[in-house]
Scaffold this motif. Sequence first.
Motif, PDB file in Angstrom:
ATOM      1  N   VAL A 129      46.542 -40.928  17.949  1.00  7.57           N
ATOM      2  CA  VAL A 129      47.865 -40.672  18.487  1.00  7.57           C
ATOM      3  C   VAL A 129      48.782 -41.855  18.178  1.00  7.57           C
ATOM      4  O   VAL A 129      48.318 -42.991  17.999  1.00  7.57           O
ATOM      5  CB  VAL A 129      47.771 -40.449  20.014  1.00  7.57           C
ATOM      6  N   ALA A 137      39.529 -36.227  18.414  1.00  6.63           N
ATOM      7  CA  ALA A 137      39.196 -35.509  17.175  1.00  6.63           C
ATOM      8  C   ALA A 137      37.772 -35.890  16.796  1.00  6.63           C
ATOM      9  O   ALA A 137      37.540 -36.857  16.070  1.00  6.63           O
ATOM     10  CB  ALA A 137      40.184 -35.872  16.073  1.00  6.63           C
ATOM     11  N   TRP A 153      39.091 -35.098  11.345  1.00  2.85           N
ATOM     12  CA  TRP A 153      40.279 -35.244  12.195  1.00  2.85           C
ATOM     13  C   TRP A 153      40.649 -33.920  12.857  1.00  2.85           C
ATOM     14  O   TRP A 153      41.813 -33.657  13.140  1.00  2.85           O
ATOM     15  CB  TRP A 153      41.455 -35.828  11.417  1.00  2.85           C
ATOM     16  N   TYR A 205      39.367 -30.989  16.093  1.00  2.00           N
ATOM     17  CA  TYR A 205      38.909 -31.046  17.473  1.00  2.00           C
ATOM     18  C   TYR A 205      37.885 -29.954  17.747  1.00  2.00           C
ATOM     19  O   TYR A 205      38.077 -28.799  17.350  1.00  2.00           O
ATOM     20  CB  TYR A 205      40.096 -30.884  18.429  1.00  2.00           C
ATOM     21  N   CYS A 264      50.651 -33.281  21.846  1.00  2.00           N
ATOM     22  CA  CYS A 264      49.989 -32.844  20.615  1.00  2.00           C
ATOM     23  C   CYS A 264      50.700 -33.462  19.415  1.00  2.00           C
ATOM     24  O   CYS A 264      51.903 -33.259  19.227  1.00  2.00           O
ATOM     25  CB  CYS A 264      50.031 -31.315  20.545  1.00  2.00           C
ATOM     26  N   ASN A 282      50.921 -33.241  15.600  1.00  2.00           N
ATOM     27  CA  ASN A 282      50.514 -32.262  14.593  1.00  2.00           C
ATOM     28  C   ASN A 282      51.540 -32.212  13.462  1.00  2.00           C
ATOM     29  O   ASN A 282      52.685 -31.806  13.702  1.00  2.00           O
ATOM     30  CB  ASN A 282      50.382 -30.883  15.244  1.00  2.00           C
ATOM     31  N   THR A 290      48.290 -34.855  12.585  1.00  3.00           N
ATOM     32  CA  THR A 290      47.865 -36.028  13.320  1.00  3.00           C
ATOM     33  C   THR A 290      48.486 -37.300  12.756  1.00  3.00           C
ATOM     34  O   THR A 290      48.859 -37.379  11.602  1.00  3.00           O
ATOM     35  CB  THR A 290      46.327 -36.147  13.272  1.00  3.00           C
TER      36      THR A 290
END
Length: 312
Positions: A210, A232, A243, A245, A263, A265, A267
């Motif tokens: 993150v 992940a 990467w 989940y 989130c 996205n 990543t």
Amino acid sequence: MSDNAAIPDRADIERLETLSPFELRETLISLGTHSQQRVAHALLNAGRGNPNFLAAAPREAFFQLGLFAVQDGREVGQWQTDLIAQPKQQDISKRLDAWLAARVDEPGIALLTAICSWADDQGWDGDEFVFELVDGILGEHYPDPPAMLSYCSQVTARYLATLMGEGFPGDRIDLFATEGGTAAMCYVFGSLFANGILHPGDGVAIMAPVFTPYLDIVSLPEYGLEQVLLEADVTFPDGTHSWQYSAEQIDKLRDPSIKLLICINPTNPPSVRLSDDTLAQIAEIVATVNPGLVIITDDVYATFVQGFRSLA
């Protein structure tokens, strides 16, 4: 390393696969720099936030528009060399057309002309559209509406619709332009608390890896939030990170005490989009188990991935 130091051999490639995204970036820059020393081509460094190149055409068009705005105001009225009147909206599109026609060979003029032509094709009022741009570039008023200028908002929504994937409601979104991603985070969290959507003690799920400021803002003592990491954890058969989940990680969202999902996205920093299975699982949880879950989706790397689809 192979005889050609700029070309990695198999052993080098296997070593590169073990590096973190940041270590890999530095290694690739080093390889590119070595190659640059042997040839007369400049290395393009697209490092996050600090590239060594920029797009000239939009900046040229931007500055040309600024020159027109100042000149148009000066023609309305001038008291001193540096004290001019505000441009007038009436017939401003015609004045801009004439100004552009007199400068067809100058940098940025072709793009600015194309932008005005595109606006005409949308059926927009030419004077309203041009005046919004002119008034905005002069920076003499607070934006109206405060969130984002009207025509700029429509243009941005249509652009986002081309990036966010199938099903993105480009014509049904509200846009608020901010100084940057971190500023947006501060505004969003402040708004969630001010409007009674988040409360101290609420759970906030963060999909990791993150952008680290998300971890910082959730940990602020004045918010008193409970942080839950969704990691992940899926790997390829050879053990390297995909990467992605696992279903077990996403299932943490079934806990009704989790009120917010952050989130990233694709990543950040791996730049891998969430799998269709993960998107579907999140949608199923919201639809059936945790309907009050608020989702912040940070899609800043959307342009890095073909076939990207936003949670929005």
